[in-house]
Design a protein around this motif. Structure first.
Motif, short mmCIF file in Angstrom:
data_model
loop_
_atom_site.label_atom_id
_atom_site.label_comp_id
_atom_site.label_asym_id
_atom_site.label_seq_id
_atom_site.Cartn_x
_atom_site.Cartn_y
_atom_site.Cartn_z
N ALA A 179 0.80 -1.22 0.00
CA ALA A 179 0.00 0.00 0.00
C ALA A 179 0.84 1.27 0.00
O ALA A 179 0.38 2.32 -0.46
CB ALA A 179 -0.94 0.01 1.22
N THR A 180 2.07 1.20 0.51
CA THR A 180 2.85 2.42 0.68
C THR A 180 4.28 2.24 0.17
O THR A 180 4.78 1.12 0.02
CB THR A 180 2.93 2.82 2.17
N ALA A 181 4.96 3.36 -0.03
CA ALA A 181 6.35 3.33 -0.46
C ALA A 181 7.24 2.73 0.62
O ALA A 181 8.23 2.06 0.32
CB ALA A 181 6.83 4.74 -0.81
N GLU A 182 6.90 2.96 1.89
CA GLU A 182 7.69 2.38 2.99
C GLU A 182 7.64 0.87 2.94
O GLU A 182 8.67 0.19 3.13
CB GLU A 182 7.14 2.89 4.33
N GLU A 183 6.47 0.29 2.65
CA GLU A 183 6.35 -1.17 2.53
C GLU A 183 7.16 -1.67 1.33
O GLU A 183 7.83 -2.71 1.42
CB GLU A 183 4.88 -1.56 2.37
N ALA A 184 7.09 -0.96 0.23
CA ALA A 184 7.85 -1.35 -0.96
C ALA A 184 9.34 -1.33 -0.69
O ALA A 184 10.09 -2.24 -1.09
CB ALA A 184 7.50 -0.44 -2.13
N ARG A 185 9.81 -0.30 0.00
CA ARG A 185 11.23 -0.17 0.32
C ARG A 185 11.68 -1.31 1.24
O ARG A 185 12.75 -1.90 1.05
CB ARG A 185 11.50 1.18 0.99
N TRP A 186 10.85 -1.64 2.23
CA TRP A 186 11.19 -2.72 3.16
C TRP A 186 11.30 -4.05 2.43
O TRP A 186 12.25 -4.80 2.64
CB TRP A 186 10.11 -2.80 4.24
N PHE A 187 10.35 -4.33 1.53
CA PHE A 187 10.38 -5.59 0.79
C PHE A 187 11.62 -5.66 -0.11
O PHE A 187 12.30 -6.68 -0.19
CB PHE A 187 9.12 -5.77 -0.04
N ALA A 188 11.91 -4.56 -0.77
CA ALA A 188 13.07 -4.53 -1.66
C ALA A 188 14.35 -4.82 -0.89
O ALA A 188 15.25 -5.53 -1.37
CB ALA A 188 13.17 -3.17 -2.36
N GLU A 189 14.45 -4.31 0.32
CA GLU A 189 15.63 -4.54 1.14
C GLU A 189 15.74 -6.00 1.55
O GLU A 189 16.84 -6.58 1.55
CB GLU A 189 15.60 -3.64 2.38
N ALA A 244 -4.42 3.06 -3.20
CA ALA A 244 -3.39 3.96 -2.69
C ALA A 244 -2.07 3.76 -3.42
O ALA A 244 -1.34 4.73 -3.70
CB ALA A 244 -3.18 3.73 -1.18
N ALA A 245 -1.75 2.50 -3.75
CA ALA A 245 -0.51 2.22 -4.47
C ALA A 245 -0.55 2.77 -5.88
O ALA A 245 0.47 3.24 -6.41
CB ALA A 245 -0.25 0.72 -4.49
N ALA A 246 -1.72 2.70 -6.52
CA ALA A 246 -1.85 3.23 -7.87
C ALA A 246 -1.76 4.76 -7.87
O ALA A 246 -1.10 5.36 -8.72
CB ALA A 246 -3.17 2.77 -8.49
N ILE A 247 -2.41 5.38 -6.90
CA ILE A 247 -2.42 6.84 -6.84
C ILE A 247 -1.04 7.41 -6.56
O ILE A 247 -0.62 8.42 -7.13
CB ILE A 247 -3.42 7.30 -5.75
N ARG A 248 -0.29 6.71 -5.69
CA ARG A 248 1.06 7.17 -5.35
C ARG A 248 2.13 6.27 -5.96
O ARG A 248 3.19 6.04 -5.39
CB ARG A 248 1.23 7.22 -3.83
N ALA A 249 1.85 5.75 -7.16
CA ALA A 249 2.78 4.83 -7.82
C ALA A 249 4.14 5.45 -8.03
O ALA A 249 5.17 4.76 -7.99
CB ALA A 249 2.20 4.36 -9.15
N GLU A 250 4.20 6.75 -8.22
CA GLU A 250 5.48 7.44 -8.43
C GLU A 250 6.44 7.16 -7.27
O GLU A 250 7.64 6.92 -7.48
CB GLU A 250 5.24 8.94 -8.55
N SER A 251 5.92 7.15 -6.05
CA SER A 251 6.78 6.95 -4.89
C SER A 251 7.18 5.48 -4.73
O SER A 251 8.21 5.18 -4.11
CB SER A 251 6.09 7.43 -3.61
N LEU A 252 6.40 4.57 -5.29
CA LEU A 252 6.73 3.15 -5.20
C LEU A 252 7.77 2.75 -6.24
O LEU A 252 8.71 2.01 -5.94
CB LEU A 252 5.47 2.28 -5.36
N VAL A 253 7.59 3.21 -7.48
CA VAL A 253 8.49 2.75 -8.55
C VAL A 253 9.91 3.25 -8.36
O VAL A 253 10.85 2.69 -8.94
CB VAL A 253 7.97 3.16 -9.95
N THR A 254 10.10 4.27 -7.56
CA THR A 254 11.46 4.77 -7.33
C THR A 254 12.25 3.89 -6.37
O THR A 254 13.48 4.04 -6.28
CB THR A 254 11.42 6.21 -6.79
N VAL A 255 11.58 2.97 -5.65
CA VAL A 255 12.30 2.14 -4.69
C VAL A 255 12.31 0.66 -5.07
O VAL A 255 12.86 -0.16 -4.36
CB VAL A 255 11.72 2.31 -3.26
N VAL A 256 11.65 0.30 -6.20
CA VAL A 256 11.67 -1.08 -6.68
C VAL A 256 12.09 -1.09 -8.15
O VAL A 256 12.24 -0.04 -8.78
CB VAL A 256 10.29 -1.77 -6.52
N ASP A 257 12.25 -2.30 -8.70
CA ASP A 257 12.73 -2.43 -10.08
C ASP A 257 11.61 -2.57 -11.11
O ASP A 257 11.84 -2.39 -12.31
CB ASP A 257 13.66 -3.64 -10.19
#
Length: 557
Positions: A386-396, A414-427
């Motif tokens: 749902a959030t960029a923080e979760e995406a960053r944690w999983f990537a780590e 929420a992930a679709a609306i703020r996708a910009e913040s998610l794609v910057t921390v995953v591949d």
């Protein structure tokens, strides 16, 4: 009438309406005699049903064998058996005890929705088969020697029945309930029988009435004229010719490459993916390795299952979704989670991983080990982010396990609306349109009554897909689409126009989608996407997209 076409092709013939059901045992029904005798009756009935399911699966082979084997395990699940016997000890008669014990499992699956939510119909069938044995009732049957192929119509079809259908006898089938990822739909595609599900009013068709079924468009027509049938058959023939003439990697007519991938639940589904020309796997649902186990699958067991899939696609892409379980799909080897009033919105997917990091580390390590020495590109993604923080944690966590390509699913608004913040921390990201629709419209995807809100052509849903895909493109990241909407050849073109760089679907849909893309330029796909988003209803969106995709007519679509 119109439903959801889930297995392409044209079928026509007299209707055979299957409407008999096993009645619910009376609430509070008790038994006379000894509890041990009642328990023996239940044990025998459960064993007989499990044996019949395995026998049917062995006769049918292929995907049906795996599905029915899994159902046989459910019927004799130790937890279920203990639950039934406990209810008998409280005085309930065996049929009622079975009904209530199954209700617990049924509610769990209904609560989660999605792919597993569509297993509710399967549980109902298993329950009814046991109750029918205990009460001496006959289950509804099918004609054994029909004069001509018939169109089977039912409220829903269980895998145990679908597995025995033969296209020499069944021209097509139509159900009022079900969805594109139900076992009914999966088996229909593997059998090559045209099928339409979620078709309101289907049971009102009179027995013996002539019916024409289009498993591509979802249209079901009563009493078609000879010219209606001839036209439908002609269009189907045109589709088959186009499919035979289109081969190779997925790409648009002007050469824009769109790898076409398959959705699978395990190595047993690889044959179908390869047979239909999959270039890789876009969604490997790994939870099926875990759900029927009373212990954590060993590292060797996991590694073997993952490696089998990776070795099948040297040079291709294999996208693995990490374990998607939770309070709605409890794992016997984990401590029980607190009851949740709405499990579909509870601790599942990545949220569960964070509660039990050892399970996550075990899976990620097994994936990394499986990839060693293979030549496929392994992409690992987390569900329910749902959030960029979760995406960053999983990537780590993936990075620590030695996994080099880390992504997340976009299935929460929420992930679709703020996708910009998610794609910057995953591949990479992958859009799961099934759950994204469910959460966007607050509409349980297992309820046929809300099917209009689950329509992938809802303009609001297309807006969210476009937003996520644009964020990925702007940051130079791949964006896949792995929901069943990609199996619709018209929608597949629109998804590419919205920015999807790969498409993943049921294997049987791959040839049609490949042909549809090959008929259109990337520019035409983009125009179709713009036209669909400008519409105000799903029907108008689909019509607007079709008006930009003139090559569909050449394919008989």
């Amino acid at each position: 009438m119109r439903g959801v076409g889930v297995s392409p092709g044209i079928g026509h013939g007299p209707a055979y309406v299957l409407s008999v059901s096993v009645p619910e045992p009376p609430a509070g029904a008790t038994y006379t005699g000894e509890a041990d005798d009642e328990k023996e009756r239940v044990t025998a009935a459960l064993g007989q049903v499990a044996g019949e399911l395995e026998a049917r699966g062995n006769r049918a082979g292929g995907e049906a064998k795996e599905i029915l084997k899994a159902q046989a395990l459910i019927v004799e699940d130790p937890g279920l058996v203990v639950g039934v016997k406990s209810l008998i000890d409280r005085g309930l008669a065996a049929p009622r005890a079975v009904y209530e014990a199954f209700a617990k499992y049924r509610d769990m699956l209904a609560g989660v929705g999605g792919y597993l939510g569509e297993r509710v119909a399967d549980l109902n069938d298993l329950r009814d088969r046991v109750i029918a044995l205990l009460t001496g009732q006959a289950l509804p049957g099918l004609p054994t020697d029909p004069v001509e192929p018939y169109v089977l119509i039912a409220r829903d079809l269980a895998p145990a029945d679908t597995a025995l259908l033969h296209k020499d006898y069944v021209a097509a089938f139509v159900t009022e309930e079900g969805g594109p990822t139900s076992h009914t739909a999966i088996l229909a595609r593997s059998l090559g029988v045209p099928a339409v599900v979620a078709c309101p009013g289907a049971l009102n068709v009179p027995m013996g009435a002539r019916v024409l079924v289009d498993g591509t468009s979802g249209e079901v027509r009563q009493e078609p004229t000879d010219s209606d049938v001839a036209r439908a058959v002609s269009e189907a023939s045109a589709r088959k010719r186009a499919l035979r003439e289109t081969s190779g990697p997925g790409r648009t007519s002007d050469g824009f490459e769109v790898p076409l991938l398959a959705n699978i639940g395990g190595p047993g589904e690889l044959d179908a993916a390869l047979a239909h020309g999959a270039e890789g796997i876009g969604l490997y649902r790994t939870e099926f390795l875990f759900l029927d186990k009373d212990h954590t699958p060993s590292a060797e067991e996991q590694e073997r299952a993952y490696r089998t899939v990776l070795e099948a696609f040297p040079g291709g892409k294999v996208v693995v979704r990490t374990l998607d379980a939770g309070a709605d799909k409890p794992l016997p080897f984990l401590p029980p989670l607190a009851a949740e009033p709405n499990p579909a919105l509870g601790e599942r997917g990545l949220r569960l991983f964070r509660r039990f990091p050892d399970v996550m580390r075990s899976q990620l390590s097994a994936l990394a080990a499986a990839a060693e020495g293979t030549y496929a590109q392994l992409d690992v993604m987390a569900p329910m982010v749902a959030t960029a923080e979760e995406a960053r944690w999983f990537a780590e966590q993936c990075r620590e396990a030695g996994l080099t390509s880390r992504g997340v699913m976009i299935e929460i608004p929420a992930a679709a609306i703020r996708a910009e913040s998610l794609v910057t921390v995953v591949d990479f990201i992958s859009i799961g349109t099934n759950d994204l629709a469910q959460y966007t419209f607050a509409a349980d995807r297992t309820l046929a009554a809300l099917g209009r809100l689950q329509d992938a052509w809802q303009p609001a849903l297309l807006d969210l897909v476009a937003r996520a895909a644009t964020a990925a493109s702007d940051n130079g990241k791949p964006c896949g689409a792995c929901g069943e909407s990609a199996a619709d050849p018209v929608m597949a073109c629109v998804l590419v126009g919205l920015g999807a760089t790969t498409l993943s679907m049921s294997p049987s849909a791959l040839p049609t989608v490949r042909a549809a893309l090959a008929e259109h330029t990337l520019g035409e796909c983009e125009l179709a996407a713009q036209a669909a988003r400008a519409a105000t209803t799903p029907a108008h969106a689909r019509a607007a997209a079709r008006s930009c995709l003139l090559g569909l007519a050449r394919l008989g679509l």
